[in-house]
Design a protein around this motif. Sequence first.
Motif, PDB file in Angstrom:
ATOM      1  N   MET A   1       0.661  -1.246   0.140  1.00 26.63           N
ATOM      2  CA  MET A   1       0.078  -0.177   0.021  1.00 26.63           C
ATOM      3  C   MET A   1       0.916   1.300   0.100  1.00 26.63           C
ATOM      4  N   GLU A   2       2.102   1.281   0.863  1.00 26.35           N
ATOM      5  CA  GLU A   2       2.690   2.414   0.711  1.00 26.35           C
ATOM      6  C   GLU A   2       3.571   2.659  -0.447  1.00 26.35           C
ATOM      7  N   GLU A   3       3.623   1.553  -1.375  1.00 26.69           N
ATOM      8  CA  GLU A   3       4.393   1.698  -2.762  1.00 26.69           C
ATOM      9  C   GLU A   3       3.431   2.379  -3.532  1.00 26.69           C
ATOM     10  N   VAL A   4       2.174   2.039  -3.377  1.00 22.92           N
ATOM     11  CA  VAL A   4       1.055   2.781  -4.486  1.00 22.92           C
ATOM     12  C   VAL A   4       0.814   4.064  -3.992  1.00 22.92           C
ATOM     13  N   SER A   5       0.789   4.481  -2.834  1.00 21.83           N
ATOM     14  CA  SER A   5       0.724   5.797  -2.364  1.00 21.83           C
ATOM     15  C   SER A   5       1.984   6.625  -2.841  1.00 21.83           C
ATOM     16  N   LYS A   6       3.141   6.184  -2.732  1.00 21.33           N
ATOM     17  CA  LYS A   6       4.247   7.064  -3.081  1.00 21.33           C
ATOM     18  C   LYS A   6       4.347   7.073  -4.649  1.00 21.33           C
ATOM     19  N   ARG A   7       3.884   6.057  -5.307  1.00 25.98           N
ATOM     20  CA  ARG A   7       4.089   6.183  -6.759  1.00 25.98           C
ATOM     21  C   ARG A   7       2.791   7.183  -7.328  1.00 25.98           C
ATOM     22  N   LEU A   8       1.714   7.028  -6.623  1.00 21.19           N
ATOM     23  CA  LEU A   8       0.424   8.153  -6.847  1.00 21.19           C
ATOM     24  C   LEU A   8       1.121   9.584  -6.816  1.00 21.19           C
ATOM     25  N   ARG A   9       1.477   9.703  -5.700  1.00 18.39           N
ATOM     26  CA  ARG A   9       2.339  11.195  -5.313  1.00 18.39           C
ATOM     27  C   ARG A   9       3.362  11.607  -6.232  1.00 18.39           C
ATOM     28  N   ASP A  10       4.421  10.564  -6.686  1.00 19.96           N
ATOM     29  CA  ASP A  10       5.408  10.958  -7.397  1.00 19.96           C
ATOM     30  C   ASP A  10       4.998  10.965  -8.983  1.00 19.96           C
ATOM     31  N   LEU A  11       4.017  10.328  -9.363  1.00 14.95           N
ATOM     32  CA  LEU A  11       3.309  10.651 -10.721  1.00 14.95           C
ATOM     33  C   LEU A  11       2.474  12.134 -11.030  1.00 14.95           C
ATOM     34  N   ARG A  12       1.881  12.453  -9.887  1.00 12.23           N
ATOM     35  CA  ARG A  12       1.222  13.310  -9.787  1.00 12.23           C
ATOM     36  C   ARG A  12       1.891  14.551  -9.739  1.00 12.23           C
ATOM     37  N   GLY A  15       4.177  15.279 -12.970  1.00  7.94           N
ATOM     38  CA  GLY A  15       3.158  15.822 -14.122  1.00  7.94           C
ATOM     39  C   GLY A  15       2.801  17.316 -13.704  1.00  7.94           C
ATOM     40  N   ASP A  16       3.168  17.854 -12.510  1.00  7.76           N
ATOM     41  CA  ASP A  16       2.685  18.895 -12.003  1.00  7.76           C
ATOM     42  C   ASP A  16       1.294  19.139 -11.979  1.00  7.76           C
ATOM     43  N   TYR A  17       0.541  18.028 -11.498  1.00  7.49           N
ATOM     44  CA  TYR A  17      -0.736  18.321 -11.292  1.00  7.49           C
ATOM     45  C   TYR A  17      -1.019  18.202  -9.817  1.00  7.49           C
ATOM     46  N   THR A  18      -2.245  18.870  -9.434  1.00  3.17           N
ATOM     47  CA  THR A  18      -2.663  18.949  -8.097  1.00  3.17           C
ATOM     48  C   THR A  18      -3.609  17.721  -7.639  1.00  3.17           C
ATOM     49  N   GLN A  19      -3.791  17.746  -6.305  1.00  5.28           N
ATOM     50  CA  GLN A  19      -4.760  16.552  -6.196  1.00  5.28           C
ATOM     51  C   GLN A  19      -6.025  16.820  -6.592  1.00  5.28           C
ATOM     52  N   SER A  20      -6.450  18.094  -6.676  1.00 12.35           N
ATOM     53  CA  SER A  20      -7.948  18.451  -7.305  1.00 12.35           C
ATOM     54  C   SER A  20      -7.875  17.991  -8.729  1.00 12.35           C
ATOM     55  N   GLN A  21      -6.793  18.241  -9.576  1.00 12.37           N
ATOM     56  CA  GLN A  21      -6.997  17.908 -10.813  1.00 12.37           C
ATOM     57  C   GLN A  21      -7.199  16.387 -11.093  1.00 12.37           C
ATOM     58  N   ILE A  22      -6.356  15.613 -10.184  1.00 12.96           N
ATOM     59  CA  ILE A  22      -6.251  14.277 -10.280  1.00 12.96           C
ATOM     60  C   ILE A  22      -7.657  13.651  -9.828  1.00 12.96           C
ATOM     61  N   ALA A  23      -8.306  14.352  -8.871  1.00 17.17           N
ATOM     62  CA  ALA A  23      -9.600  13.937  -8.278  1.00 17.17           C
ATOM     63  C   ALA A  23     -10.505  14.342  -9.337  1.00 17.17           C
ATOM     64  N   GLU A  24     -10.241  15.261 -10.215  1.00 21.53           N
ATOM     65  CA  GLU A  24     -11.495  15.567 -11.222  1.00 21.53           C
ATOM     66  C   GLU A  24     -11.439  14.454 -12.530  1.00 21.53           C
ATOM     67  N   VAL A  25     -10.101  14.025 -12.566  1.00 23.12           N
ATOM     68  CA  VAL A  25      -9.921  13.005 -13.779  1.00 23.12           C
ATOM     69  C   VAL A  25     -10.867  11.674 -13.222  1.00 23.12           C
ATOM     70  N   LEU A  26     -10.799  11.475 -11.731  1.00 24.98           N
ATOM     71  CA  LEU A  26     -11.403  10.234 -11.318  1.00 24.98           C
ATOM     72  C   LEU A  26     -12.851  10.589 -11.110  1.00 24.98           C
ATOM     73  N   LYS A  27     -13.483  11.967 -11.204  1.00 22.06           N
ATOM     74  CA  LYS A  27     -14.573  12.163 -10.855  1.00 22.06           C
ATOM     75  C   LYS A  27     -15.015  11.744  -9.327  1.00 22.06           C
ATOM     76  N   LEU A  51      -6.014   5.929 -13.784  1.00 23.26           N
ATOM     77  CA  LEU A  51      -4.759   6.597 -13.420  1.00 23.26           C
ATOM     78  C   LEU A  51      -3.536   5.957 -14.215  1.00 23.26           C
ATOM     79  N   CYS A  52      -3.746   4.335 -14.525  1.00 20.80           N
ATOM     80  CA  CYS A  52      -2.736   3.833 -15.331  1.00 20.80           C
ATOM     81  C   CYS A  52      -2.755   4.603 -16.910  1.00 20.80           C
ATOM     82  N   LEU A  53      -4.037   4.574 -17.550  1.00 23.04           N
ATOM     83  CA  LEU A  53      -4.263   5.240 -18.604  1.00 23.04           C
ATOM     84  C   LEU A  53      -3.772   6.938 -18.758  1.00 23.04           C
ATOM     85  N   PHE A  54      -4.100   7.447 -17.849  1.00 24.25           N
ATOM     86  CA  PHE A  54      -3.869   8.803 -17.666  1.00 24.25           C
ATOM     87  C   PHE A  54      -2.319   8.982 -17.413  1.00 24.25           C
TER      88      PHE A  54
END
Length: 74
Positions: A1-12, A15-27, A51-54
């Motif tokens: 789980m920690e690995e997923v969290s770290k990679r989510l943050r790192d990818l975001r 890409g210079d995205y905010t959490q709000s922008q990624i939340a919007e992608v996920l609706k 997220l994999c596709l994004f």
Amino acid sequence: MEEVSKRLRDLREDGDYTQSQIAEVLKIQRQMYRRYESGETDLPIRHLKTLCLFYHVSSDYLIGLSDDHSEVYK
């Protein structure tokens, strides 16, 4: 789980995205995405796929089964 969290943050951040922008992608609301990124809540498969596709990465990379970032899906 920690690995997923770290990679989510790192990818975001890479890409210079905010959490709000990624939340919007996920609706979803930003607070829910924050829980995925902090590891408080498991990432549902439907969001994993989105997220994999994004980010153009494999699910193996995102969940930490592979360190090969070149396994890109388009």
